[in-house]
Design an enzyme around this catalytic site. Structure first.
Site, mmCIF file in Angstrom:
data_model
loop_
_atom_site.group_PDB
_atom_site.id
_atom_site.type_symbol
_atom_site.label_atom_id
_atom_site.label_comp_id
_atom_site.label_asym_id
_atom_site.label_seq_id
_atom_site.Cartn_x
_atom_site.Cartn_y
_atom_site.Cartn_z
ATOM 1 N N HIS A 116 0.263 -1.174 -0.040
ATOM 2 C CA HIS A 116 -0.212 -0.127 -0.239
ATOM 3 C C HIS A 116 1.146 1.156 0.035
ATOM 4 O O HIS A 116 1.742 1.739 1.408
ATOM 5 C CB HIS A 116 -0.351 -0.087 0.904
ATOM 6 C CG HIS A 116 -1.869 1.544 1.288
ATOM 7 N ND1 HIS A 116 -3.641 0.124 1.326
ATOM 8 C CD2 HIS A 116 -1.813 2.511 1.267
ATOM 9 C CE1 HIS A 116 -3.917 1.879 1.721
ATOM 10 N NE2 HIS A 116 -2.986 2.749 1.199
ATOM 11 N N ASP B 65 0.854 9.044 -6.059
ATOM 12 C CA ASP B 65 1.503 10.394 -6.451
ATOM 13 C C ASP B 65 1.840 10.965 -4.506
ATOM 14 O O ASP B 65 1.805 12.235 -4.032
ATOM 15 C CB ASP B 65 0.200 11.200 -6.417
ATOM 16 C CG ASP B 65 -1.305 10.237 -6.225
ATOM 17 O OD1 ASP B 65 -0.908 9.129 -5.693
ATOM 18 O OD2 ASP B 65 -2.033 10.958 -5.836
ATOM 19 N N HIS C 13 -10.061 0.346 -0.368
ATOM 20 C CA HIS C 13 -9.695 1.411 1.199
ATOM 21 C C HIS C 13 -10.790 0.980 2.046
ATOM 22 O O HIS C 13 -11.784 1.617 1.338
ATOM 23 C CB HIS C 13 -9.347 3.265 1.088
ATOM 24 C CG HIS C 13 -7.519 3.296 -0.051
ATOM 25 N ND1 HIS C 13 -7.413 3.588 -0.766
ATOM 26 C CD2 HIS C 13 -6.913 3.993 1.475
ATOM 27 C CE1 HIS C 13 -6.623 3.784 -0.928
ATOM 28 N NE2 HIS C 13 -6.137 3.668 0.663
ATOM 29 N N ASP D 243 1.571 4.020 3.085
ATOM 30 C CA ASP D 243 0.523 4.593 2.447
ATOM 31 C C ASP D 243 1.481 6.163 1.616
ATOM 32 O O ASP D 243 0.717 5.795 0.931
ATOM 33 C CB ASP D 243 -0.263 5.433 3.650
ATOM 34 C CG ASP D 243 -1.977 5.537 2.904
ATOM 35 O OD1 ASP D 243 -1.644 5.412 2.491
ATOM 36 O OD2 ASP D 243 -2.374 6.712 3.965
ATOM 37 N N GLU E 177 -10.548 3.566 7.787
ATOM 38 C CA GLU E 177 -9.721 4.007 8.694
ATOM 39 C C GLU E 177 -10.107 4.957 8.758
ATOM 40 O O GLU E 177 -10.215 5.189 9.998
ATOM 41 C CB GLU E 177 -8.619 4.713 6.820
ATOM 42 C CG GLU E 177 -7.692 5.192 7.414
ATOM 43 C CD GLU E 177 -7.074 6.068 5.397
ATOM 44 O OE1 GLU E 177 -7.854 5.872 4.432
ATOM 45 O OE2 GLU E 177 -6.073 6.802 5.783
ATOM 46 N N GLY F 182 -9.502 7.950 -1.435
ATOM 47 C CA GLY F 182 -10.340 9.363 -1.532
ATOM 48 C C GLY F 182 -11.112 9.415 -0.107
ATOM 49 O O GLY F 182 -11.027 8.451 0.710
#
Ligand SMILES: O=c1[nH]cnc2c1ncn2[C@H]1C[C@H](O)[C@@H](CO)O1
Ligand SMILES: [Zn+2]
Length: 387
Positions: free
Chosen positions: A35, A39, A224, A316, A227, A197
């Protein structure tokens, strides 16, 4: 409810294995990363140069050191939404073929130099179209960059293999299109699919068509979930969408009760996640920044490891968290006194959970990971024969 007791972290360690590894041995140990956002991992100096070359004028700082600090501090907000705002600037400079190639090549190089031997790196192709590239051109530029980075790393004495995960943004409506793209490029460097997102208000079930398509194609995906939002998000990701892995999944802790006497009770969902060996892509430093965990010491990874969940350690966003795989392990070693055996356990967990074929995963475990840790664990035997 399932009862459990807290078993020790590892089987009784030998003299060699009980040593808590120092930073240098952590960096040299083979690591697997599932993971990591492309970007979210740019070199600060590269952002400054790409901004100049591509005419991006909105950088908050134009000196690399100050920009690095800006990213870390801005991401330290305690809110996932505000954390995600920082990506405007990295995505802003990743709009040309050359920029994507460069960022991908440097990503592979940086991971390899940090001792990562296998990585699945994700990004959202739909966010890189502003310069006129097509989705296909984005995927091809990143793939070529990864291959170039693998070559440069090998020339530098580091072996790494990098695959891509194509991410669809959960607030947008292109998930099926991106899933189809991932499927078209599955033998060309793309190993799976993801959605990312802001989590609250954007349930993964909005993208069921994409997940059902991928399942029909026998393809792999992670979501995702768990979280910024808790158990309902994890439950939907698994039981409605059929995710193979959970991106973060750290809130599964909400379904685990630890009594004062140390006995543990797992709820139905936590039991399911553990019983089915659902991989958790845990990202400790990122969780501290977005408020998903209060500190390393209180991070659920400690308990999840003791309970033998399929826990993995991940970065991450290396830029936003000022981190690396080695740094994540350093923090965990410092906090939980993990040994090389524990590191190997997390690493084998990650390799088992990768989206490449079974025979390749097995070979990575038996030919690369286990020999790598065995070499490190046996160093004490030769401590007096140093040159
Ligand atoms: O930790 C995260 N949670 C949700 N979304 C994230 C996280 N880190 C990065 N993203 C988003 C922002 C990126 O632009 C996108 C694709 O990598 O994924
Ligand atoms: Zn993420």
């Amino acid at each position: 409810m399932v009862s459990d007791s807290l078993s020790p972290a590892s089987p009784a360690p030998g003299r060699n294995q009980s040593a808590v590894p120092d930073a240098e041995r952590i960096r040299r140990s083979p690591k697997v990363l599932l993971h990591d956002h492309l970007d979210g991992g740019l070199r600060p100096a590269t952002i400054v140069e790409l901004a100049r070359e591509t005419g991006y004028e909105d950088l908050p700082e134009t000196e690399a050191g100050r920009l690095e600090t800006w990213f870390r501090e801005s991401a330290d907000s305690g809110s996932l939404e505000r954390y995600l705002e920082t990506f405007t600037h990295t995505v802003g400079v990743m709009q040309t073929r050359e920029a994507l190639f460069r960022v991908a090549a440097e990503c592979a190089e940086d991971l390899a130099a940090d001792g990562v031997v296998y990585a699945e790196v994700r990004y959202a192709p739909e966010q890189h179209l502003r310069g006129g590239l097509t989705l296909e051109e984005v995927v091809e530029a990143v793939d070529e960059g990864f291959r170039e980075g693998e070559r440069r790393a090998a020339a530098d004495g580091h072996r790494i293999r990098v695959g891509a995960l194509l991410t669809a943004m959960r607030h947008a409506a292109r998930a099926l299109e991106i899933a189809e793209l991932a499927n078209r490029y599955r033998d060309l460097g793309v190993v799976g699919f993801d959605i990312a997102g802001a989590e609250a208000g954007h349930p993964p079930t909005r993208h069921l068509d994409a997940f059902e398509y991928l399942k029909r194609e026998n393809n792999h995906f992670t979501i995702h979930a768990g979280e910024a939002f808790g158990l309902p998000s994890i439950w939907q990701a698994l039981q409605w969408c059929g995710a193979d892995r959970l991106g973060h999944g750290v809130r599964i802790i909400d379904d685990i009760q630890v009594a004062d006497d140390g006995s543990v009770k797992l709820g139905r969902l936590a039991s399911y996640v553990r019983d089915k060996r659902i991989p958790l892509e845990l990202c400790p430093s990122s969780n501290l920044q977005t408020g998903a965990a209060p500190s390393y010491a209180e991070h659920p990874i400690g308990l999840l490891r003791r309970l033998h969940f399929r826990a993995t350690v991940n970065t991450d966003n290396r830029l936003m968290s000022g981190t690396s795989m080695s740094n994540e392990f350093e923090q965990l070693v410092r906090t939980f006194h993990y040994t090389l055996d524990d590191m190997q356990w997390f690493t084998v967990n990650a390799m088992k959970s990768a989206f490449i074929p079974f025979d390749e995963r097995l070979a990575m475990i038996n030919e690369v990971i286990k020999p790598g840790y065995a070499a490190l664990k046996s160093e004490w035997l030769f401590r007096n024969s140093a040159v």
